[in-house]
Design a protein around this motif. Structure first.
Motif, PDB file in Angstrom:
ATOM      1  N   LEU A  45       0.850  -1.263  -0.076  1.00  0.00           N
ATOM      2  CA  LEU A  45      -0.007   0.035  -0.057  1.00  0.00           C
ATOM      3  C   LEU A  45       0.905   1.162   0.065  1.00  0.00           C
ATOM      4  O   LEU A  45       0.325   2.220  -0.532  1.00  0.00           O
ATOM      5  CB  LEU A  45      -0.884   0.003   1.356  1.00  0.00           C
ATOM      6  CG  LEU A  45      -2.133  -1.210   1.135  1.00  0.00           C
ATOM      7  CD1 LEU A  45      -2.824  -1.099   2.646  1.00  0.00           C
ATOM      8  CD2 LEU A  45      -2.919  -0.861   0.098  1.00  0.00           C
ATOM      9  N   LYS A  51       0.231  -0.456  -5.186  1.00  0.00           N
ATOM     10  CA  LYS A  51      -1.252   0.034  -4.809  1.00  0.00           C
ATOM     11  C   LYS A  51      -1.990   0.113  -5.825  1.00  0.00           C
ATOM     12  O   LYS A  51      -3.247  -0.370  -5.766  1.00  0.00           O
ATOM     13  CB  LYS A  51      -1.008   1.532  -3.838  1.00  0.00           C
ATOM     14  CG  LYS A  51      -2.420   1.722  -3.515  1.00  0.00           C
ATOM     15  CD  LYS A  51      -2.015   3.304  -2.946  1.00  0.00           C
ATOM     16  CE  LYS A  51      -3.295   3.928  -2.298  1.00  0.00           C
ATOM     17  NZ  LYS A  51      -3.170   5.164  -1.610  1.00  0.00           N
ATOM     18  N   TYR A  62      -9.484  -4.227  -1.838  1.00  0.00           N
ATOM     19  CA  TYR A  62      -8.808  -2.949  -1.419  1.00  0.00           C
ATOM     20  C   TYR A  62      -9.755  -1.970  -0.836  1.00  0.00           C
ATOM     21  O   TYR A  62      -9.344  -1.305   0.241  1.00  0.00           O
ATOM     22  CB  TYR A  62      -8.617  -2.341  -2.906  1.00  0.00           C
ATOM     23  CG  TYR A  62      -7.634  -1.111  -2.796  1.00  0.00           C
ATOM     24  CD1 TYR A  62      -6.310  -0.953  -2.429  1.00  0.00           C
ATOM     25  CD2 TYR A  62      -8.260   0.279  -2.865  1.00  0.00           C
ATOM     26  CE1 TYR A  62      -5.519   0.264  -2.393  1.00  0.00           C
ATOM     27  CE2 TYR A  62      -7.796   1.458  -2.801  1.00  0.00           C
ATOM     28  CZ  TYR A  62      -6.467   1.283  -2.480  1.00  0.00           C
ATOM     29  OH  TYR A  62      -5.724   2.751  -2.234  1.00  0.00           O
ATOM     30  N   GLN A  68      -6.984  -2.260   4.597  1.00  0.00           N
ATOM     31  CA  GLN A  68      -6.334  -0.928   4.761  1.00  0.00           C
ATOM     32  C   GLN A  68      -5.572  -0.638   6.031  1.00  0.00           C
ATOM     33  O   GLN A  68      -4.475   0.172   6.021  1.00  0.00           O
ATOM     34  CB  GLN A  68      -7.316   0.285   4.202  1.00  0.00           C
ATOM     35  CG  GLN A  68      -7.678   0.108   3.014  1.00  0.00           C
ATOM     36  CD  GLN A  68      -6.754   0.782   1.958  1.00  0.00           C
ATOM     37  OE1 GLN A  68      -5.707   1.397   2.221  1.00  0.00           O
ATOM     38  NE2 GLN A  68      -7.204   0.505   0.861  1.00  0.00           N
TER      39      GLN A  68
END
Length: 105
Positions: A45, A51, A62, A68
């Motif tokens: 990320l 990413k 995602y 996250q």
């Protein structure tokens, strides 16, 4: 005349040899090779190119806030147990193929 030429050639060679280590130190580090099995999601990320691959290839995973945040310390292969369809072996292989393209332009 030969002695002068030999001296210039020797001096030039010496300068090149002395400059080589400095140039080697300034060379950029090789690009990191990302892996679906060993690279933590947080590292992926934080890498804009990786990413973008994740965002494009696994948009629902995602977009998940847990991916996250809490998923940052896991690998994609490790998260597969929670998202077996979205992160199937075929999808992980396709993501790895995209990562491989980044490592070998």
């Amino acid at each position: 005349m030969r002695t002068l030429f030999a001296a210039v050639a020797l001096a030039t060679t010496s300068l090149c040899l002395m400059a080589a280590p400095a140039a080697a130190q300034e060379a950029p580090a090789p690009a990191q090779h990302n892996s679906v099995e060993t690279t933590q999601v947080g590292t992926l990320l934080d890498d804009p190119a990786a990413k973008a691959i994740l965002e494009r290839m696994i948009p629902t995973v995602y977009a998940n806030e847990m991916f996250q945040t809490m998923g940052r310390s896991q690998t994609l292969k490790g998260i597969q147990q929670y998202e077996p369809v979205a992160l199937s072996d075929a999808v992980l292989a396709a993501i790895q193929a995209e990562f491989d393209k980044l490592a070998h332009p």
